[in-house]
Design a protein around this motif. Structure first.
Motif, PDB file in Angstrom:
ATOM      1  N   LEU A  91       3.964 132.421  42.259  1.00 38.27           N
ATOM      2  CA  LEU A  91       4.211 131.776  43.511  1.00 38.27           C
ATOM      3  C   LEU A  91       5.673 131.338  42.993  1.00 38.27           C
ATOM      4  O   LEU A  91       5.661 129.981  42.239  1.00 38.27           O
ATOM      5  CB  LEU A  91       3.396 130.839  44.254  1.00 38.27           C
ATOM      6  CG  LEU A  91       4.095 131.077  45.346  1.00 38.27           C
ATOM      7  CD1 LEU A  91       4.538 131.472  46.391  1.00 38.27           C
ATOM      8  CD2 LEU A  91       3.587 129.129  46.486  1.00 38.27           C
ATOM      9  N   SER A  96      10.687 136.560  46.625  1.00 31.94           N
ATOM     10  CA  SER A  96       9.915 137.782  45.967  1.00 31.94           C
ATOM     11  C   SER A  96       9.039 136.446  44.781  1.00 31.94           C
ATOM     12  O   SER A  96       9.609 136.496  43.658  1.00 31.94           O
ATOM     13  CB  SER A  96      10.168 138.105  46.020  1.00 31.94           C
ATOM     14  OG  SER A  96      11.368 139.080  46.911  1.00 31.94           O
ATOM     15  N   ASP A 121       1.401 138.574  49.805  1.00 32.08           N
ATOM     16  CA  ASP A 121       1.983 138.375  50.629  1.00 32.08           C
ATOM     17  C   ASP A 121       3.452 138.344  50.920  1.00 32.08           C
ATOM     18  O   ASP A 121       5.022 138.108  51.904  1.00 32.08           O
ATOM     19  CB  ASP A 121       1.493 136.913  51.226  1.00 32.08           C
ATOM     20  CG  ASP A 121       0.359 137.140  52.139  1.00 32.08           C
ATOM     21  OD1 ASP A 121      -0.143 138.466  52.181  1.00 32.08           O
ATOM     22  OD2 ASP A 121      -0.415 136.094  52.303  1.00 32.08           O
ATOM     23  N   GLN A 122       3.997 137.823  49.001  1.00 31.14           N
ATOM     24  CA  GLN A 122       5.223 138.089  48.653  1.00 31.14           C
ATOM     25  C   GLN A 122       6.234 139.313  47.685  1.00 31.14           C
ATOM     26  O   GLN A 122       6.371 139.046  47.233  1.00 31.14           O
ATOM     27  CB  GLN A 122       5.093 136.333  47.862  1.00 31.14           C
ATOM     28  CG  GLN A 122       5.488 134.849  49.102  1.00 31.14           C
ATOM     29  CD  GLN A 122       5.907 134.426  48.103  1.00 31.14           C
ATOM     30  OE1 GLN A 122       5.031 133.162  48.056  1.00 31.14           O
ATOM     31  NE2 GLN A 122       7.321 133.858  48.364  1.00 31.14           N
ATOM     32  N   SER A 208      16.571 135.951  48.010  1.00 39.27           N
ATOM     33  CA  SER A 208      15.751 137.681  48.290  1.00 39.27           C
ATOM     34  C   SER A 208      16.131 138.863  49.204  1.00 39.27           C
ATOM     35  O   SER A 208      15.616 139.311  48.427  1.00 39.27           O
ATOM     36  CB  SER A 208      14.003 137.202  48.218  1.00 39.27           C
ATOM     37  OG  SER A 208      14.531 136.371  49.455  1.00 39.27           O
TER      38      SER A 208
END
Length: 222
Positions: A91, A96, A121-122, A208
Protein backbone atom coordinates in the motif's frame (compact mmCIF):
# COMPACT_ATOMS: atom_id res chain seq x y z
CA UNK A 1 -0.70 -28.58 -18.92
CA UNK A 2 -0.97 -25.79 -16.36
CA UNK A 3 -4.11 -26.19 -14.27
CA UNK A 4 -6.07 -23.34 -12.68
CA UNK A 5 -7.70 -25.63 -10.17
CA UNK A 6 -5.25 -24.79 -7.41
CA UNK A 7 -2.45 -26.96 -6.11
CA UNK A 8 -4.51 -29.27 -3.93
CA UNK A 9 -2.52 -28.46 -0.82
CA UNK A 10 -3.56 -28.15 2.82
CA UNK A 11 -1.90 -24.95 4.02
CA UNK A 12 -0.67 -26.49 7.23
CA UNK A 13 0.23 -29.86 5.75
CA UNK A 14 -0.11 -33.00 7.86
CA UNK A 15 2.47 -34.99 9.85
CA UNK A 16 5.06 -36.18 7.36
CA UNK A 17 3.89 -33.80 4.59
CA UNK A 18 5.34 -30.32 4.19
CA UNK A 19 3.00 -27.31 4.50
CA UNK A 20 2.21 -24.87 1.72
CA UNK A 21 4.50 -21.91 1.13
CA UNK A 22 2.83 -18.53 1.54
CA UNK A 23 4.55 -15.30 0.52
CA UNK A 24 3.23 -11.95 1.74
CA UNK A 25 4.34 -8.86 -0.16
CA UNK A 26 4.21 -5.96 2.27
CA UNK A 27 4.60 -5.98 6.03
CA UNK A 28 2.06 -3.34 7.02
CA UNK A 29 -1.22 -3.90 8.86
CA UNK A 30 -2.76 -6.05 6.10
CA UNK A 31 0.42 -8.02 5.46
CA UNK A 32 0.98 -8.67 9.14
CA UNK A 33 -2.54 -9.99 9.64
CA UNK A 34 -2.26 -12.15 6.51
CA UNK A 35 1.00 -13.59 7.82
CA UNK A 36 -0.60 -14.19 11.23
CA UNK A 37 -3.49 -16.11 9.67
CA UNK A 38 -1.27 -18.17 7.38
CA UNK A 39 1.18 -18.99 10.16
CA UNK A 40 -1.72 -19.87 12.45
CA UNK A 41 -2.88 -22.42 9.88
CA UNK A 42 0.58 -23.94 9.89
CA UNK A 43 1.87 -22.66 6.55
CA UNK A 44 5.49 -21.80 5.83
CA UNK A 45 5.30 -18.00 5.65
CA UNK A 46 7.66 -15.36 4.28
CA UNK A 47 7.03 -11.60 4.49
CA UNK A 48 8.83 -9.27 2.09
CA UNK A 49 9.14 -5.56 2.83
CA UNK A 50 11.56 -2.75 2.03
CA UNK A 51 11.70 -1.36 5.57
CA UNK A 52 14.42 -2.88 7.73
CA UNK A 53 12.87 -1.48 10.95
CA UNK A 54 9.53 -3.06 10.01
CA UNK A 55 11.17 -6.40 9.25
CA UNK A 56 12.86 -6.23 12.64
CA UNK A 57 9.48 -5.60 14.29
CA UNK A 58 8.00 -8.61 12.47
CA UNK A 59 10.88 -10.82 13.57
CA UNK A 60 10.21 -9.80 17.17
CA UNK A 61 6.45 -10.22 16.76
CA UNK A 62 6.50 -13.71 15.26
CA UNK A 63 9.56 -14.95 17.17
CA UNK A 64 10.95 -16.84 14.19
CA UNK A 65 7.62 -18.38 13.15
CA UNK A 66 7.61 -16.22 10.02
CA UNK A 67 10.59 -15.58 7.75
CA UNK A 68 11.34 -12.02 6.66
CA UNK A 69 13.22 -10.80 3.61
CA UNK A 70 14.22 -7.39 2.34
CA UNK A 71 12.47 -6.45 -0.89
CA UNK A 72 14.60 -6.61 -4.03
CA UNK A 73 13.77 -7.78 -7.54
CA UNK A 74 15.72 -10.95 -6.87
CA UNK A 75 14.12 -11.73 -3.51
CA UNK A 76 10.58 -11.12 -4.83
CA UNK A 77 11.15 -13.35 -7.86
CA UNK A 78 12.76 -16.14 -5.83
CA UNK A 79 9.96 -16.25 -3.28
CA UNK A 80 7.11 -15.82 -5.79
CA UNK A 81 8.43 -18.56 -8.08
CA UNK A 82 8.49 -21.03 -5.18
CA UNK A 83 5.22 -20.00 -3.55
CA UNK A 84 1.91 -21.82 -3.45
CA UNK A 85 0.08 -18.65 -2.38
CA UNK A 86 1.19 -15.04 -2.88
CA UNK A 87 -0.65 -12.31 -0.98
CA UNK A 88 -0.19 -8.80 -2.33
CA UNK A 89 -0.51 -6.37 0.57
CA UNK A 90 1.50 -3.41 -0.70
CA UNK A 91 0.00 0.00 0.00
CA UNK A 92 1.20 3.46 -0.97
CA UNK A 93 -1.22 5.87 0.76
CA UNK A 94 -3.26 7.73 -1.84
CA UNK A 95 -1.29 6.36 -4.79
CA UNK A 96 -1.59 3.42 -7.16
CA UNK A 97 -0.06 0.21 -5.86
CA UNK A 98 3.28 -0.78 -7.44
CA UNK A 99 3.21 -3.80 -9.79
CA UNK A 100 5.47 -6.28 -8.03
CA UNK A 101 4.45 -9.38 -9.99
CA UNK A 102 4.51 -9.02 -13.77
CA UNK A 103 2.75 -11.07 -16.45
CA UNK A 104 6.09 -12.54 -17.51
CA UNK A 105 6.71 -13.85 -13.98
CA UNK A 106 3.57 -16.00 -14.01
CA UNK A 107 5.12 -18.53 -16.38
CA UNK A 108 7.82 -19.28 -13.83
CA UNK A 109 5.35 -19.80 -10.97
CA UNK A 110 4.08 -23.17 -9.83
CA UNK A 111 1.08 -24.40 -11.84
CA UNK A 112 -2.11 -23.78 -9.88
CA UNK A 113 -0.48 -21.27 -7.53
CA UNK A 114 -2.78 -18.55 -6.16
CA UNK A 115 -2.35 -14.78 -6.23
CA UNK A 116 -4.46 -12.82 -3.73
CA UNK A 117 -4.40 -9.10 -4.48
CA UNK A 118 -5.50 -7.19 -1.39
CA UNK A 119 -4.30 -3.95 -3.02
CA UNK A 120 -6.86 -4.25 -5.82
CA UNK A 121 -8.77 -1.18 -4.57
CA UNK A 122 -5.73 0.88 -5.56
CA UNK A 123 -5.14 -0.80 -8.90
CA UNK A 124 -3.58 -3.99 -7.60
CA UNK A 125 0.06 -4.96 -7.12
CA UNK A 126 0.03 -7.71 -9.78
CA UNK A 127 0.17 -6.69 -13.44
CA UNK A 128 -2.55 -9.20 -14.34
CA UNK A 129 -5.00 -8.15 -11.63
CA UNK A 130 -8.48 -6.84 -12.29
CA UNK A 131 -11.33 -6.43 -9.85
CA UNK A 132 -13.65 -9.36 -9.19
CA UNK A 133 -16.69 -9.88 -6.95
CA UNK A 134 -17.78 -12.41 -4.34
CA UNK A 135 -20.17 -13.83 -6.94
CA UNK A 136 -17.33 -14.62 -9.36
CA UNK A 137 -14.16 -14.17 -7.30
CA UNK A 138 -11.40 -15.88 -9.29
CA UNK A 139 -9.95 -16.13 -12.77
CA UNK A 140 -6.87 -17.73 -14.30
CA UNK A 141 -3.92 -16.31 -16.23
CA UNK A 142 -1.15 -18.62 -17.45
CA UNK A 143 -2.23 -21.34 -15.06
CA UNK A 144 -2.14 -19.08 -11.99
CA UNK A 145 -5.36 -18.45 -10.06
CA UNK A 146 -6.11 -14.81 -9.25
CA UNK A 147 -8.36 -13.74 -6.36
CA UNK A 148 -8.95 -9.99 -6.66
CA UNK A 149 -12.24 -9.24 -4.92
CA UNK A 150 -12.50 -5.47 -4.50
CA UNK A 151 -14.51 -5.74 -1.27
CA UNK A 152 -12.94 -8.64 0.62
CA UNK A 153 -14.34 -7.53 4.01
CA UNK A 154 -17.82 -7.88 2.48
CA UNK A 155 -17.49 -11.63 3.04
CA UNK A 156 -17.96 -10.93 6.77
CA UNK A 157 -20.23 -7.84 6.71
CA UNK A 158 -21.20 -7.75 10.38
CA UNK A 159 -17.65 -7.94 11.69
CA UNK A 160 -16.24 -5.56 9.08
CA UNK A 161 -19.01 -2.99 9.65
CA UNK A 162 -18.48 -3.03 13.40
CA UNK A 163 -14.71 -2.69 13.01
CA UNK A 164 -15.07 0.17 10.53
CA UNK A 165 -17.55 1.94 12.79
CA UNK A 166 -15.19 1.65 15.77
CA UNK A 167 -12.36 3.18 13.75
CA UNK A 168 -14.28 6.01 12.08
CA UNK A 169 -16.97 7.09 14.56
CA UNK A 170 -14.71 9.44 16.56
CA UNK A 171 -13.76 11.28 13.37
CA UNK A 172 -17.38 11.51 12.24
CA UNK A 173 -18.38 13.02 15.58
CA UNK A 174 -15.50 15.46 15.37
CA UNK A 175 -16.59 16.61 11.91
CA UNK A 176 -20.20 16.91 13.04
CA UNK A 177 -19.18 19.09 15.96
CA UNK A 178 -16.57 21.33 14.34
CA UNK A 179 -17.11 21.07 10.60
CA UNK A 180 -14.10 21.79 8.37
CA UNK A 181 -12.22 23.21 11.34
CA UNK A 182 -11.79 19.63 12.54
CA UNK A 183 -9.76 18.86 9.40
CA UNK A 184 -7.35 21.67 10.18
CA UNK A 185 -7.03 20.69 13.83
CA UNK A 186 -6.71 16.91 13.47
CA UNK A 187 -3.61 15.61 11.62
CA UNK A 188 -5.34 12.34 10.64
CA UNK A 189 -8.28 14.11 9.02
CA UNK A 190 -5.90 16.56 7.40
CA UNK A 191 -3.80 13.77 5.89
CA UNK A 192 -6.97 12.09 4.65
CA UNK A 193 -8.24 15.16 2.79
CA UNK A 194 -8.05 14.47 -0.96
CA UNK A 195 -10.04 17.28 -2.55
CA UNK A 196 -10.96 20.75 -1.28
CA UNK A 197 -12.80 23.38 -3.33
CA UNK A 198 -12.07 21.51 -6.55
CA UNK A 199 -8.34 21.17 -5.86
CA UNK A 200 -6.46 17.94 -5.14
CA UNK A 201 -4.88 18.38 -1.72
CA UNK A 202 -3.24 14.95 -1.46
CA UNK A 203 0.12 14.84 -3.23
CA UNK A 204 0.10 11.08 -3.89
CA UNK A 205 -3.38 11.26 -5.43
CA UNK A 206 -2.36 14.18 -7.63
CA UNK A 207 0.77 12.39 -8.83
CA UNK A 208 -1.06 9.14 -9.57
CA UNK A 209 -3.64 11.03 -11.68
CA UNK A 210 -1.13 13.35 -13.33
CA UNK A 211 -2.89 16.42 -11.96
CA UNK A 212 -1.75 19.50 -10.09
CA UNK A 213 -1.24 19.24 -6.33
CA UNK A 214 -2.55 22.12 -4.23
CA UNK A 215 -1.81 22.14 -0.47
CA UNK A 216 -4.88 22.75 1.62
CA UNK A 217 -3.39 26.05 2.77
CA UNK A 218 -3.54 27.39 -0.79
CA UNK A 219 -7.27 26.69 -0.93
CA UNK A 220 -7.87 28.49 2.35
CA UNK A 221 -5.90 31.49 1.14
CA UNK A 222 -8.05 31.62 -1.97
Amino acid sequence: KRSAGGRGLLLGGVPGVQPARVVVLGGGVVGTQAARMAAGLGAEVTVIDRSIPRLRELDDLFIGRVRTRFSTIESVEEEVFNADVVIGAVLVPGASAPKLVTRAMLKSMRPGAVLVDVAIDQGGCFETSHSTTHTDPTYEVDGVVHYCVANMPGAVPVTSSQALNNATLPFGLMLAEKGFAAVLENPHLRDGLNVHRGRITNQAVAESLGLEFAPVESGLAA
